[in-house]
Design a protein around this motif. Structure first.
Motif, short mmCIF file in Angstrom:
data_model
loop_
_atom_site.label_atom_id
_atom_site.label_comp_id
_atom_site.label_asym_id
_atom_site.label_seq_id
_atom_site.Cartn_x
_atom_site.Cartn_y
_atom_site.Cartn_z
N HIS A 237 0.81 -1.23 0.00
CA HIS A 237 0.00 0.00 0.00
C HIS A 237 0.84 1.28 0.00
CE1 HIS A 237 0.63 -0.28 4.38
NE2 HIS A 237 0.30 1.00 4.45
N ASP A 238 2.04 1.23 0.57
CA ASP A 238 2.87 2.44 0.60
C ASP A 238 4.02 2.41 -0.41
OD1 ASP A 238 1.47 4.00 2.33
OD2 ASP A 238 2.52 3.32 4.14
N LYS A 241 5.65 5.43 -1.87
CA LYS A 241 6.60 6.29 -1.14
C LYS A 241 8.04 6.03 -1.54
CE LYS A 241 3.87 6.75 3.11
NZ LYS A 241 3.77 6.27 4.50
N HIS A 267 1.41 9.66 -2.75
CA HIS A 267 1.87 8.27 -2.72
C HIS A 267 0.81 7.21 -3.06
CE1 HIS A 267 0.59 7.91 1.58
NE2 HIS A 267 0.51 6.63 1.30
N HIS A 291 -6.47 3.94 -0.29
CA HIS A 291 -6.28 3.58 1.13
C HIS A 291 -6.21 4.80 2.06
CE1 HIS A 291 -1.84 4.08 0.55
NE2 HIS A 291 -1.78 4.20 1.86
N HIS A 292 -6.13 6.03 1.48
CA HIS A 292 -6.18 7.22 2.34
C HIS A 292 -7.49 8.00 2.17
CE1 HIS A 292 -2.41 7.38 4.52
NE2 HIS A 292 -1.82 6.89 3.45
N ASP A 320 -3.92 -0.04 8.63
CA ASP A 320 -2.80 0.91 8.49
C ASP A 320 -2.74 1.84 9.71
OD1 ASP A 320 -0.75 2.31 7.26
OD2 ASP A 320 -2.11 3.64 6.13
FE LIG Z 1 -0.20 5.25 3.11
#
Ligand SMILES: [Fe+2]
Length: 434
Positions: A237-238, A241, A267, A291-292, A320
């Motif tokens: 998911h990240d 970044k 991201h 996801h954010h 998360d």
């Molecule tokens: Fe994230």
């Protein structure tokens, strides 16, 4: 009555004049004539004949073998041939005997009437033709049945062959699917290794969020495929970044300059872009992108709200958030302070890890309905109950123990799952009565 074939007729008589008379008569109708002056000669001719004789007329009274005996022998050679017996009135016993034994079809008495005889011959030959036709059709049917049987067998073999081919193809497809799946997991593993090398803390976070999201997805009764998608998306998911400056990736305070914040918020989209071109990961990409997002529509990048946010993304958001506080300790002080606010609890009573866990649980309860899907928070609470992570400051009470002033530590649902009151509601007399 028109006959279809040219027929042959045999006449057997020891009197030459009769043989001649018959020959003359039948030639008119274009029959082929065979004559014999006694029974053995007649049998001899029959045996030598190239094709069966259609009709035999035999005199009864002949030296040696009688007409009826001769016709019985002829019947053995050619059962279908029409047989006429020529008799005098005094031979009636022989005629009756011959008819009874089935040896003859008709009898003629001397002297005969030419026209009448010709008519009888034609009728009998017509009957003979019917017998032949019937036999021909039977033979044809038999032949066609045989061919049909063979065709059926052939068809059966073909069907079996096709079935075998289909089974084989299915095996190959299953194998190909397995390979594809294994390729997919290899790709995911490669991504994770990449994150691991670049930012080890991010890789550990991805793994923990992935485990938690998978367990929550399973508790939500999702299909195996959906669970797998969520698990992979949580793991990566990240990934967006990667390549960000370390102060953004490793930041524990959430205090970013506006420029840094703008970059940070990119991201989820970057993550989707990275996995976009990998076959079978496009759905995973969507989960990463969202996801954010926040349940109330104030998230990013698309400001989706409630059910508009993919379910997998809503699950990942909860997992998360829990890991960010409980393990990555991002903004830890703030969340711990929030948790302790109003509670008569000191840090001495809980280890740091326990305190952070409780702070994370508190945060999720607090922001169900705003940041997080309350149903997913409910699943999360069910999960930590099953995993026996205690949720402190919680006390289970029965209905009659309810009092005004009590604070709900969890959102309140009916037994059937209908939502009643949110977390942190202060009970009033009215609520208790209801
Ligand atoms: Fe994230």
């Amino acid at each position: 009555m028109q006959l279809k074939y040219k027929h042959s007729i045999m006449i057997v008589d020891d009197e030459t004049s009769i043989l001649k008379a018959f020959s003359r008569l039948f030639r008119k109708d274009n029959y082929q004539i065979l004559t014999a002056s006694n029974a053995p000669e007649g049998l001899d001719l029959l045996k030598k004949a190239e094709r069966p004789v259609s009709l035999i007329i035999s005199d009864q009274r002949m030296p040696g073998m009688s007409g009826s005996q001769f016709l019985a022998e002829a019947q053995k050679l050619f059962p279908d041939t029409i047989r006429f017996l020529l008799t005098g009135y005094s031979d009636m016993d022989a005629v009756i005997d011959a008819i009874n034994k089935g040896g003859i079809h008709r009898y003629l008495t001397k002297p005969w009437n030419d026209d009448d005889l010709m008519l009888q011959v034609r009728q009998s030959l017509h009957q003979y033709e019917l017998v032949l036709e019937n036999r021909r059709l039977l033979a044809l049917t038999h032949k066609q049945n045989k061919e049909l049987n063979q065709l059926n067998k052939h068809l059966e073999t073909k069907v079996q062959e096709r079935s075998r081919e289909i089974v084989e193809k299915n095996k190959q497809l299953t194998q190909m699917n397995k390979e594809l799946e294994s390729n997919l997991y290899n790709t995911v593993r490669a991504f994770v290794s990449l994150i691991e090398v670049q930012t080890p803390s991010l890789a550990g976070h991805g793994r923990r969020v992935s485990y938690l999201a998978r367990d929550m997805a399973q508790l939500s009764d999702l299909s195996e495929k959906e669970v797998a998608h969520i698990e992979i998306a949580a793991l990566l998911h990240d990934i967006g970044k990667l390549g960000f400056p370390p102060q953004i990736v490793e930041d524990k305070t959430n205090h970013r300059t506006p420029k840094e914040q703008a970059l940070f918020q990119k991201h989820p989209e970057e993550g989707q872009n990275i996995v976009r071109f990998i076959k079978n990961l496009d759905h995973v990409g969507l989960l990463i992108r969202s996801h954010h997002e926040r349940y109330d529509g104030n998230g990013y990048p698309d400001q989706l709200s409630e059910e508009m946010i993919p379910l997998g993304s809503r699950i990942i958001a909860v997992a998360d958030a829990y890991d960010n506080i409980a393990n990555l300790k991002i903004n830890a002080k703030h969340y711990v302070d929030e948790y302790k606010k109003g509670l008569k609890i000191t840090q001495d009573q809980l280890s740091e890890d326990e305190l952070l866990q409780q702070a994370a649980i508190h945060h999720l309860k607090q922001f169900g309905f705003t940041r997080y899907d309350p149903d997913i928070v409910k699943v999360f609470l069910e999960y930590i109950k099953q995993k026996k992570i205690p949720s402190h400051t919680e006390k289970e009470v029965t209905m009659d123990m309810l009092k005004a002033g009590m604070i709900l530590n969890r959102p309140l649902y009916t037994l059937k799952g209908r939502f009643l009151l949110p977390y942190n509601t202060v009970l009033t007399e009215e609520y208790v009565d209801k």
